[in-house]
Design an enzyme around this catalytic site. Structure first.
Site, short mmCIF file in Angstrom:
data_model
loop_
_atom_site.label_atom_id
_atom_site.label_comp_id
_atom_site.label_asym_id
_atom_site.label_seq_id
_atom_site.Cartn_x
_atom_site.Cartn_y
_atom_site.Cartn_z
N ASP A 138 0.83 -1.20 0.00
CA ASP A 138 0.00 0.00 0.00
C ASP A 138 0.86 1.26 0.00
O ASP A 138 0.53 2.25 -0.65
CB ASP A 138 -0.92 0.01 1.22
N TYR A 139 1.97 1.22 0.76
CA TYR A 139 2.88 2.36 0.76
C TYR A 139 3.41 2.61 -0.65
O TYR A 139 3.38 3.75 -1.14
CB TYR A 139 4.04 2.11 1.72
N GLY A 140 3.89 1.57 -1.31
CA GLY A 140 4.42 1.72 -2.65
C GLY A 140 3.37 2.23 -3.62
O GLY A 140 3.65 3.10 -4.46
N SER A 142 0.82 4.09 -2.91
CA SER A 142 0.54 5.50 -2.62
C SER A 142 1.64 6.41 -3.17
O SER A 142 1.37 7.50 -3.67
CB SER A 142 0.36 5.71 -1.12
#
Length: 332
Positions: A138-140, A142
């Site tokens: 999810d970080y990537g 975003s």
């Protein structure tokens, strides 16, 4: 040159501000915490606008007189996907809209992204800027969405994607150093996982290099040291740095690779427990997708060719400086 820096009290942002002040540039920072600001900048202080990425008036004040905007603020741990996107995407959208409104003639908008936006690589094949972006967390996702906003903004822009960043003021690698000194290291990832890293001062020099007059616009660059590491070699260097061993032939720590299902279980339990207690953690089931990839390597060839930038700090030198700082802070 007048710079507006977001994330100025973060790991990368604080080093970036120091480097700009050392060059006698005019620096304005968006800052939330006065205590953290005073601790990081006890002597040489930039101009400050108090606020956060939700504060449109603060953002407008910071952008109005800036020649270059360095957007390094980001959320690296979150309770869920929505939190990542609220900061890494929507706040970036808000900032870009304000820049377009009050400073459409900006010289450069620099977005500090991450290799997480590009996704993992394959063994023996470092990621390049022309490879498709395949984030696995999810970080990537975003950070990639933030990149896409920057590419469509209509302003002069540059995106810089570092891999793992380490050095003084970083705490994300502290646990790795602490475990490495024990001589036996439980390895959540494969001991042969391939890695790229970058020392903090080299990343700062890359960010400054892309703001120089004449630097190519509308480019995305990986910024890393060209040395390809493995989890095993990384643990060995960290072990020798902590122990003060100068002989790189020392065997280093013993790695105990854990089964992949154990890694997933540990990260899921840790992440779930942290969220249940109301906290945020980089350790989660989602993050396990990154951790278990066979390689996280990238190539600095494009930024070397276009900008003339090179990483000057190898892992041995960088690890020793990082250990020295940890000890000065009583952390190690």
């Amino acid at each position: 040159m007048r710079f507006f820096v977001t994330g100025a009290t973060g790991f990368v942002g604080s080093h970036l501000v120091d480097a700009l002040l050392d060059r006698d540039d005019e620096v304005t920072c968006l800052v939330r915490s006065e205590e953290k600001f005073n601790r990081l900048f006890p002597n040489q202080k930039p101009d400050v606008i108090w606020g956060n990425l939700d504060d449109e008036e603060a953002l407008r004040a910071g952008c109005e007189s800036a020649d270059v905007i360095l957007h390094s603020a980001a959320l690296t741990s979150a309770r869920n996907r929505d939190e990542f996107f609220a900061v890494n995407v929507e706040a970036t959208r808000r900032l870009l809209d304000i820049v377009s409104e009050v400073r459409p003639d900006i010289e450069r908008f620099v977005y500090l992204s991450s290799q997480a936006a590009a996704g993992p690589s394959r063994k023996g094949s470092p990621k390049s800027e022309t490879d498709p972006a395949t984030p696995v967390s999810d970080y990537g996702a975003s950070k990639l969405a933030g990149e896409q906003l920057v590419r469509r903004c209509g302003l002069p822009w540059t995106i810089v994607r570092p891999p793992g960043v380490y050095g003084p003021r970083d705490t994300s690698f502290l646990t790795v150093f602490r475990i490495a000194r024990l001589g036996v290291v439980p390895s959540l990832a494969s001991a042969d996982q391939e890695l790229s890293l970058i020392y903090i001062s080299d990343l700062v020099s890359a960010l400054l290099a892309v703001t120089a007059s004449g630097a190519a616009e509308a480019q995305t660059y990986f910024a890393c040291h060209p040395e390809i590491l493995t989890s095993r070699s990384l643990a060995g260097v960290f072990y020798r740095a902590v122990k003060g061993i100068l002989d790189d032939k020392d065997a280093g720590p013993v790695l105990l690779p854990l089964p992949r299902w154990v890694t997933r279980a540990v990260m899921q339990i840790t992440g779930t427990t942290t969220r249940a207690l109301g906290g945020r953690s980089v350790i989660s089931a989602d993050k396990a997708k990154e951790l278990l990839a066979e390689a996280w390597t990238c190539s600095p060839a494009a930024i070397q060719t276009d900008v003339g930038w090179n990483a000057n700090t190898d892992l041995v030198a960088g690890a020793r400086e990082t250990v020295r700082w940890y000890r000065e802070q009583g952390m190690l």
